[in-house]
Write a protein that holds these residues in place. Structure first.
Motif, PDB file in Angstrom:
ATOM      1  N   THR A  61       0.838  -1.197   0.000  1.00  0.00           N
ATOM      2  CA  THR A  61       0.000   0.000   0.000  1.00  0.00           C
ATOM      3  C   THR A  61       0.875   1.251   0.000  1.00  0.00           C
ATOM      4  OG1 THR A  61      -0.091   0.161   2.412  1.00  0.00           O
ATOM      5  CG2 THR A  61      -1.751  -1.243   1.337  1.00  0.00           C
ATOM      6  N   VAL A  62       0.261   2.372  -0.298  1.00  0.00           N
ATOM      7  CA  VAL A  62       0.971   3.645  -0.196  1.00  0.00           C
ATOM      8  C   VAL A  62       1.426   3.876   1.239  1.00  0.00           C
ATOM      9  CG1 VAL A  62       0.657   6.157  -0.291  1.00  0.00           C
ATOM     10  CG2 VAL A  62      -0.097   4.724  -2.205  1.00  0.00           C
ATOM     11  N   GLU A 109      -2.153   3.594  -5.995  1.00  0.00           N
ATOM     12  CA  GLU A 109      -2.477   2.435  -5.158  1.00  0.00           C
ATOM     13  C   GLU A 109      -3.512   1.551  -5.841  1.00  0.00           C
ATOM     14  OE1 GLU A 109      -2.365   2.313  -0.739  1.00  0.00           O
ATOM     15  OE2 GLU A 109      -4.550   2.410  -0.964  1.00  0.00           O
ATOM     16  N   LEU A 113      -0.515  -0.832  -7.226  1.00  0.00           N
ATOM     17  CA  LEU A 113      -0.262  -1.681  -6.058  1.00  0.00           C
ATOM     18  C   LEU A 113      -1.358  -2.726  -5.861  1.00  0.00           C
ATOM     19  CD1 LEU A 113       1.090   0.984  -3.537  1.00  0.00           C
ATOM     20  CD2 LEU A 113       2.393  -0.560  -5.020  1.00  0.00           C
ATOM     21  N   THR A 114      -2.612  -2.296  -5.932  1.00  0.00           N
ATOM     22  CA  THR A 114      -3.707  -3.249  -5.761  1.00  0.00           C
ATOM     23  C   THR A 114      -3.781  -4.209  -6.943  1.00  0.00           C
ATOM     24  OG1 THR A 114      -4.959  -1.650  -4.448  1.00  0.00           O
ATOM     25  CG2 THR A 114      -6.195  -3.484  -5.399  1.00  0.00           C
TER      26      THR A 114
END
Length: 210
Positions: A61-62, A109, A113-114
């Motif tokens: 995650t950020v 994100e 990332l997700t």
């Protein structure tokens, strides 16, 4: 301290006596070489923590990136772990405007990332793409006042290890900095092929899942 960037605003304060070559810091370091050494030692400790002691075999995650940045530089800079409040450029190339960073990080994100992490089970081609896209987008945002390139490499290494490979070998990137930077610029037009080439060169063999 890298003085290639044009900076303004509060986070642009320099350490007195450093000839505006070292950012204001908690350690009163005035020599760029001494600051480089301090940041390197602390970065090695961060790598040990993230890649060995507490490896995140999960979605990144950020908030993780901010935590890593604070763990790395929290004893050096007051603003460690905080998104930058100043605009930054390298030559004629401008990174994301500071006011846009929170919105851009939300998109990063969601879209990187997700979407990509954790990277376990990806084919080599998919892992290369995941790392290349994520690396470019994080560099373009440049969310922190200092250390964006090194933190982006740490994220790439985490993704590589999640995908069953060793951390990346960045020697080709360092030996071809202009081509690497051109690959980053190509990403502004969503052309990730040049960066995929450099990630593929840096990525070793992927081991089969146990």
């Amino acid at each position: 301290m890298d003085n290639r960037y044009a900076i303004g605003g509060a986070q642009g304060a320099f350490e007195p006596g450093s000839d505006e070559l070292v950012l204001a810091n908690k350690l009163a370091i005035t020599s760029p070489d001494d600051m480089d050494e301090a940041e390197l030692v602390l970065l090695q400790q961060l790598y040990e923590l993230v890649l060995v002691d507490d490896f995140p075999d999960r979605q990144i995650t950020v908030a993780d990136l901010q935590d890593w940045h604070h763990l790395w530089l929290g004893n050096v800079y007051d603003w460690a772990g905080c998104v930058r409040s100043v605009n930054m450029s390298k030559g004629d190339f401008h990174f994301a405007a500071a006011a846009q960073i929170p919105r851009l990080l939300d998109g990063f994100e969601r879209d990187c990332l997700t979407r990509f992490t954790p990277c376990n089970g990806l084919s080599r081609a998919d892992l290369v793409e995941a790392i290349a896209v994520t690396h470019i987008e994080l560099i373009l945002i440049h969310p922190f006042r200092e250390g964006n390139g090194r933190l982006s490499r740490l994220l790439a290494d985490v993704m590589a290890v999640q995908g069953g490979a060793e951390p990346l070998d960045y020697s080709a990137w360092d030996a071809n900095k202009s081509a690497y930077f051109a690959a980053i610029q190509a990403g502004m037009q969503c052309d990730y092929q040049p960066m995929k080439y450099w990630v593929d060169r840096a990525l070793g063999e992927i081991s089969a899942p146990a």
